[in-house]
Design a protein around this motif. Sequence first.
Motif, PDB file in Angstrom:
ATOM      1  N   UNK A 166     -34.932  -3.103 -28.030  1.00  0.00           N
ATOM      2  CA  UNK A 166     -33.558  -2.984 -27.549  1.00  0.00           C
ATOM      3  C   UNK A 166     -33.508  -1.976 -26.395  1.00  0.00           C
ATOM      4  N   UNK A 167     -32.489  -2.093 -25.567  1.00  0.00           N
ATOM      5  CA  UNK A 167     -32.321  -1.128 -24.492  1.00  0.00           C
ATOM      6  C   UNK A 167     -32.151   0.264 -25.084  1.00  0.00           C
ATOM      7  N   UNK A 168     -32.597   1.249 -24.350  1.00  0.00           N
ATOM      8  CA  UNK A 168     -32.449   2.642 -24.761  1.00  0.00           C
ATOM      9  C   UNK A 168     -32.275   3.476 -23.492  1.00  0.00           C
ATOM     10  N   UNK A 169     -31.450   4.502 -23.548  1.00  0.00           N
ATOM     11  CA  UNK A 169     -31.235   5.317 -22.352  1.00  0.00           C
ATOM     12  C   UNK A 169     -32.526   6.011 -21.897  1.00  0.00           C
ATOM     13  N   UNK A 170     -32.911   5.754 -20.657  1.00  0.00           N
ATOM     14  CA  UNK A 170     -34.082   6.382 -20.036  1.00  0.00           C
ATOM     15  C   UNK A 170     -33.818   6.503 -18.547  1.00  0.00           C
TER      16      UNK A 170
END
Length: 174
Positions: A166-170
């Motif tokens: 899943x997308x994750x803040x980076x």
Amino acid sequence: MPEPRGEGRGDILVAIGANLPGTDGAAPLATCRRAAASLDGMLGLSLTALSGWWETAPEPPDPASPWYVNGVARLRGEADPAALLAALQSIEDAAGRVRPYPNAPRTLDLDIVAMGRLVRAAPDPILPHPRAHLRRFVLVPLAEVWPDWTDPAGGRSVSELIRGLPDAPMRPVG
């Protein structure tokens, strides 16, 4: 039997992360950079590649915890897994690492992601790292230092593993 393309027997991947200032007051990025430099020559290993640095949100999410700085180092050479783990923990200890509870904020975290094609369930360290394939903050920088790496336990490429997350803040540092 020949090794799969891109999978050097003597290649070791180490994840580097921090989200608290060091005991000397150094920012997490400076601590991570120093830790990466200290890997070169440790146990006769040589640092062959270092990813860019990434800021990532804590996992699991914790609004009280600062974002992490993360990267991955690729080392070349042979080392005993237990000796490597002890050497990495010594570097963490020197940076003021404490372990009050799982996933606690930290001054430095060094994890062995993989040691060539070695797969082992015990003793520590478990290889490959049992959660690395689930962590975008490990896999994205890993892909920078070894784009054709495949997980020795699951056989999936780093790009396949990243696509499955899943997308994750980076965000890149700098």
